[in-house]
Design an enzyme around this catalytic site. Structure first.
Site, PDB file in Angstrom:
ATOM      1  N   LYS A   1      -7.662  -3.421  13.286  1.00 33.95           N
ATOM      2  CA  LYS A   1      -6.439  -2.719  13.683  1.00 33.95           C
ATOM      3  C   LYS A   1      -5.937  -3.233  15.036  1.00 33.95           C
ATOM      4  O   LYS A   1      -4.731  -3.294  15.279  1.00 33.95           O
ATOM      5  CB  LYS A   1      -6.702  -1.205  13.723  1.00 33.95           C
ATOM      6  CG  LYS A   1      -6.998  -0.607  12.343  1.00 33.95           C
ATOM      7  CD  LYS A   1      -5.738  -0.436  11.536  1.00 33.95           C
ATOM      8  CE  LYS A   1      -5.737  -1.041  10.195  1.00 33.95           C
ATOM      9  NZ  LYS A   1      -4.508  -0.812   9.426  1.00 33.95           N
TER      10      LYS A   1
ATOM     11  N   ASN B   1       1.572  -2.100   5.407  1.00 35.43           N
ATOM     12  CA  ASN B   1       0.824  -0.854   5.591  1.00 35.43           C
ATOM     13  C   ASN B   1      -0.534  -0.859   4.909  1.00 35.43           C
ATOM     14  O   ASN B   1      -1.431  -0.118   5.314  1.00 35.43           O
ATOM     15  CB  ASN B   1       1.689   0.296   5.049  1.00 35.43           C
ATOM     16  CG  ASN B   1       0.900   1.567   4.857  1.00 35.43           C
ATOM     17  OD1 ASN B   1       0.662   2.310   5.800  1.00 35.43           O
ATOM     18  ND2 ASN B   1       0.463   1.826   3.628  1.00 35.43           N
TER      19      ASN B   1
ATOM     20  N   ARG C   1       0.035   5.375  -2.316  1.00 38.90           N
ATOM     21  CA  ARG C   1      -0.565   6.646  -1.914  1.00 38.90           C
ATOM     22  C   ARG C   1      -0.495   6.770  -0.393  1.00 38.90           C
ATOM     23  O   ARG C   1      -0.040   5.844   0.290  1.00 38.90           O
ATOM     24  CB  ARG C   1      -2.029   6.825  -2.293  1.00 38.90           C
ATOM     25  CG  ARG C   1      -2.775   5.748  -2.971  1.00 38.90           C
ATOM     26  CD  ARG C   1      -4.182   6.199  -3.300  1.00 38.90           C
ATOM     27  NE  ARG C   1      -5.131   5.765  -2.270  1.00 38.90           N
ATOM     28  CZ  ARG C   1      -6.414   6.102  -2.249  1.00 38.90           C
ATOM     29  NH1 ARG C   1      -6.892   6.910  -3.170  1.00 38.90           N
ATOM     30  NH2 ARG C   1      -7.216   5.662  -1.309  1.00 38.90           N
TER      31      ARG C   1
ATOM     32  N   SER D   1      -3.426   1.570  13.946  1.00 37.79           N
ATOM     33  CA  SER D   1      -4.192   2.819  14.073  1.00 37.79           C
ATOM     34  C   SER D   1      -4.456   3.062  15.549  1.00 37.79           C
ATOM     35  O   SER D   1      -4.408   2.122  16.353  1.00 37.79           O
ATOM     36  CB  SER D   1      -5.520   2.689  13.326  1.00 37.79           C
ATOM     37  OG  SER D   1      -6.317   3.848  13.506  1.00 37.79           O
TER      38      SER D   1
ATOM     39  N   TYR E   1     -13.382  -2.131  11.322  1.00 41.12           N
ATOM     40  CA  TYR E   1     -12.041  -1.572  11.111  1.00 41.12           C
ATOM     41  C   TYR E   1     -11.246  -1.571  12.422  1.00 41.12           C
ATOM     42  O   TYR E   1     -10.082  -1.990  12.462  1.00 41.12           O
ATOM     43  CB  TYR E   1     -12.178  -0.153  10.561  1.00 41.12           C
ATOM     44  CG  TYR E   1     -10.862   0.593  10.437  1.00 41.12           C
ATOM     45  CD1 TYR E   1      -9.963   0.281   9.430  1.00 41.12           C
ATOM     46  CD2 TYR E   1     -10.527   1.611  11.339  1.00 41.12           C
ATOM     47  CE1 TYR E   1      -8.761   0.963   9.318  1.00 41.12           C
ATOM     48  CE2 TYR E   1      -9.324   2.292  11.232  1.00 41.12           C
ATOM     49  CZ  TYR E   1      -8.446   1.968  10.214  1.00 41.12           C
ATOM     50  OH  TYR E   1      -7.255   2.635  10.104  1.00 41.12           O
TER      51      TYR E   1
ATOM     52  N   ASP F   1      -2.441  -7.485  -4.713  1.00 42.51           N
ATOM     53  CA  ASP F   1      -3.508  -7.363  -3.718  1.00 42.51           C
ATOM     54  C   ASP F   1      -3.052  -8.115  -2.467  1.00 42.51           C
ATOM     55  O   ASP F   1      -2.816  -9.328  -2.523  1.00 42.51           O
ATOM     56  CB  ASP F   1      -4.795  -7.984  -4.290  1.00 42.51           C
ATOM     57  CG  ASP F   1      -5.991  -7.835  -3.368  1.00 42.51           C
ATOM     58  OD1 ASP F   1      -5.810  -7.563  -2.159  1.00 42.51           O
ATOM     59  OD2 ASP F   1      -7.115  -7.993  -3.865  1.00 42.51           O
TER      60      ASP F   1
ATOM     61  N   GLY G   1       0.830  -1.203   0.000  1.00 38.43           N
ATOM     62  CA  GLY G   1       0.000   0.000   0.000  1.00 38.43           C
ATOM     63  C   GLY G   1       0.863   1.251   0.000  1.00 38.43           C
ATOM     64  O   GLY G   1       0.531   2.252   0.625  1.00 38.43           O
ATOM     65  N   GLY G   2       1.964   1.174  -0.746  1.00 42.13           N
ATOM     66  CA  GLY G   2       2.891   2.310  -0.775  1.00 42.13           C
ATOM     67  C   GLY G   2       2.660   3.254  -1.940  1.00 42.13           C
ATOM     68  O   GLY G   2       3.502   4.110  -2.217  1.00 42.13           O
TER      69      GLY G   2
HETATM   70  P1  NAP Z   1      -5.037   5.425   1.427  1.00 43.60           P
HETATM   71  O1  NAP Z   1      -4.638   6.835   1.192  1.00 43.60           O
HETATM   72  O2  NAP Z   1      -6.396   4.973   1.013  1.00 43.60           O
HETATM   73  O3  NAP Z   1      -3.940   4.452   0.779  1.00 43.60           O
HETATM   74  C1  NAP Z   1      -4.072   3.063   0.954  1.00 43.60           C
HETATM   75  C2  NAP Z   1      -2.978   2.331   0.219  1.00 43.60           C
HETATM   76  O4  NAP Z   1      -3.157   0.925   0.423  1.00 43.60           O
HETATM   77  C3  NAP Z   1      -2.992   2.568  -1.273  1.00 43.60           C
HETATM   78  O5  NAP Z   1      -1.677   2.463  -1.768  1.00 43.60           O
HETATM   79  C4  NAP Z   1      -3.841   1.406  -1.772  1.00 43.60           C
HETATM   80  O6  NAP Z   1      -3.567   1.135  -3.139  1.00 43.60           O
HETATM   81  C5  NAP Z   1      -3.352   0.304  -0.853  1.00 43.60           C
HETATM   82  N1  NAP Z   1      -4.292  -0.803  -0.718  1.00 43.60           N
HETATM   83  C6  NAP Z   1      -5.580  -0.776  -0.273  1.00 43.60           C
HETATM   84  N2  NAP Z   1      -6.113  -2.009  -0.328  1.00 43.60           N
HETATM   85  C7  NAP Z   1      -5.142  -2.824  -0.826  1.00 43.60           C
HETATM   86  C8  NAP Z   1      -5.075  -4.204  -1.131  1.00 43.60           C
HETATM   87  N3  NAP Z   1      -6.113  -5.025  -0.934  1.00 43.60           N
HETATM   88  N4  NAP Z   1      -3.915  -4.687  -1.627  1.00 43.60           N
HETATM   89  C9  NAP Z   1      -2.858  -3.886  -1.827  1.00 43.60           C
HETATM   90  N5  NAP Z   1      -2.849  -2.580  -1.566  1.00 43.60           N
HETATM   91  C10 NAP Z   1      -3.991  -2.061  -1.066  1.00 43.60           C
HETATM   92  O7  NAP Z   1      -4.960   5.047   2.977  1.00 43.60           O
HETATM   93  P2  NAP Z   1      -4.035   5.658   4.147  1.00 43.60           P
HETATM   94  O8  NAP Z   1      -4.837   6.675   4.846  1.00 43.60           O
HETATM   95  O9  NAP Z   1      -2.688   5.982   3.645  1.00 43.60           O
HETATM   96  O10 NAP Z   1      -3.950   4.368   5.096  1.00 43.60           O
HETATM   97  C11 NAP Z   1      -2.829   3.490   5.047  1.00 43.60           C
HETATM   98  C12 NAP Z   1      -2.782   2.680   6.319  1.00 43.60           C
HETATM   99  O11 NAP Z   1      -2.753   3.562   7.427  1.00 43.60           O
HETATM  100  C13 NAP Z   1      -3.992   1.775   6.521  1.00 43.60           C
HETATM  101  O12 NAP Z   1      -3.573   0.546   7.079  1.00 43.60           O
HETATM  102  C14 NAP Z   1      -4.847   2.531   7.512  1.00 43.60           C
HETATM  103  O13 NAP Z   1      -5.633   1.692   8.298  1.00 43.60           O
HETATM  104  C15 NAP Z   1      -3.776   3.216   8.342  1.00 43.60           C
HETATM  105  N6  NAP Z   1      -4.236   4.433   9.037  1.00 43.60           N
HETATM  106  C16 NAP Z   1      -4.545   5.574   8.342  1.00 43.60           C
HETATM  107  C17 NAP Z   1      -4.929   6.706   9.049  1.00 43.60           C
HETATM  108  C18 NAP Z   1      -5.222   8.017   8.383  1.00 43.60           C
HETATM  109  O14 NAP Z   1      -5.568   8.977   9.094  1.00 43.60           O
HETATM  110  N7  NAP Z   1      -5.088   8.178   7.103  1.00 43.60           N
HETATM  111  C19 NAP Z   1      -5.035   6.651  10.447  1.00 43.60           C
HETATM  112  C20 NAP Z   1      -4.731   5.473  11.102  1.00 43.60           C
HETATM  113  C21 NAP Z   1      -4.310   4.364  10.382  1.00 43.60           C
HETATM  114  P3  NAP Z   1      -4.669   0.469  -4.111  1.00 43.60           P
HETATM  115  O15 NAP Z   1      -6.014   1.024  -3.737  1.00 43.60           O
HETATM  116  O16 NAP Z   1      -4.215   0.841  -5.481  1.00 43.60           O
HETATM  117  O17 NAP Z   1      -4.585  -1.010  -3.872  1.00 43.60           O
END
Ligand code: NAP
Length: 262
Positions: free
Chosen positions: A161, A91, A17, A143, A157, A64, A14-15
């Site tokens: 986590k 991630n 974005r 998270s 969710y 995936d 998930g690198g």
């Molecule tokens: P995001 O902007 O939606 O990015 C998610 C990334 O994960 C994208 O690269 C996406 O690429 C990839 N991804 C999603 N489903 C996938 C799958 N099945 N296989 C492979 N890649 C996958 O999300 P984010 O906010 O950066 O969140 C990233 C992590 O941080 C998550 O684990 C989330 O729970 C955690 N987190 C985020 C926040 C926050 O405030 N943003 C807070 C706490 C924890 P594709 O869609 O192209 O696959």
């Protein structure tokens, strides 16, 4: 300090974005060779282009995390391109919201398949290479939601986590003889594409609940992950580090509004 990262092979699921891209940038700035994964090719291509020219190279592979075969392919790609794997940042994650009363079995399965099974599949796929490195590092993106806090609509969710931390503790014990450490970063609310999808109202309410007065930046999660990956952190395992601007600290709304009183 942290010179140990230069040249190391780092996989970030998930690198393409958000937080994962921030983690990839921080490691590449430190001279690591980074492989990012995701499912969307256009996003992956754009991420790699925007991360070009740093001290270490960044490339992508489409995969995936919910598929064990895809995770094996990610590990094989890292081996082929970089000769091994020193660090896995597990991630990739999703955070769709749905009230518990309306949650379908498929809603639950989708979140658990990506966030929990995807974490475990990624670790399993990279295990042999991490062992061979002699200093393997696994860093999970969990998270504050679930392990520490709750938010309506995110019961599945939050469960996913918190499950990552349960996994982390046993994995840390099981993998210690292989000299692999397993730690987790717990982001608060970080400005990512995924978070932007939740809308401006959500963003504003979250900013107001953070003592430091702003959302986190993706690189700030990357720096925490970088610390866990260094040789200097070799004696740290099974630990969860909240990076949240103090969001979980106030006891009440009164605590937040009284912040400037003194
Ligand atoms: P995001 O902007 O939606 O990015 C998610 C990334 O994960 C994208 O690269 C996406 O690429 C990839 N991804 C999603 N489903 C996938 C799958 N099945 N296989 C492979 N890649 C996958 O999300 P984010 O906010 O950066 O969140 C990233 C992590 O941080 C998550 O684990 C989330 O729970 C955690 N987190 C985020 C926040 C926050 O405030 N943003 C807070 C706490 C924890 P594709 O869609 O192209 O696959």
């Amino acid at each position: 300090m942290f010179a140990s990262i230069a040249g190391r092979s780092v996989v970030v699921t998930g690198g393409t974005r958000g937080i994962g891209k921030g983690i990839a940038r921080v490691f590449a700035q430190a001279g690591a060779q980074v492989l990012v994964s995701g499912r969307d090719e256009a996003a992956a291509q754009a991420a790699v282009e925007s991360l070009a020219g740093l001290a270490g190279p960044v490339s992508f592979v489409l995969a995936d995390v919910a598929s064990p075969e895809d995770c094996e392919r990610v590990a094989a790609t890292a081996l082929a391109r970089h000769g091994g794997i020193d660090v896995l940042c597990a991630n990739a994650g999703i955070f769709p919201d749905v009230p518990l009363a309306r949650m379908t079995p498929q809603d639950l399965e989708t979140v658990l398949a990506t966030n929990v099974k995807g974490t475990i599949f990624a670790v399993q796929a990279c295990l042999d290479a991490l062992t061979a490195s002699g200093h393997g590092r696994i860093i999970l993106t969990s998270s504050i939601t679930g392990p520490i806090t709750g938010f309506p609509g995110w019961s599945h969710y939050g469960a996913s986590k918190a499950a990552q931390l349960g996994f982390m503790r046993t994995a840390a014990v099981e993998l210690a003889p292989r000299r692999i450490t397993v730690n987790a970063v717990l982001p608060g609310n970080v400005a990512t594409e995924g978070l932007a999808d939740l809308g401006e109202e959500y963003r504003a309410s979250m900013e107001a609940s953070v003592p430091l007065g702003r959302l986190g930046e993706v690189d700030e999660i990357g720096y925490a992950a970088l610390f866990f990956a260094t040789d200097e952190a070799s004696y740290v395992t099974g630990q969860a580090l909240a990076v949240d601007g103090g969001q979980v600290l106030p006891e009440s709304l009164a605590a937040l509004t009284a912040m400037d009183a003194g």
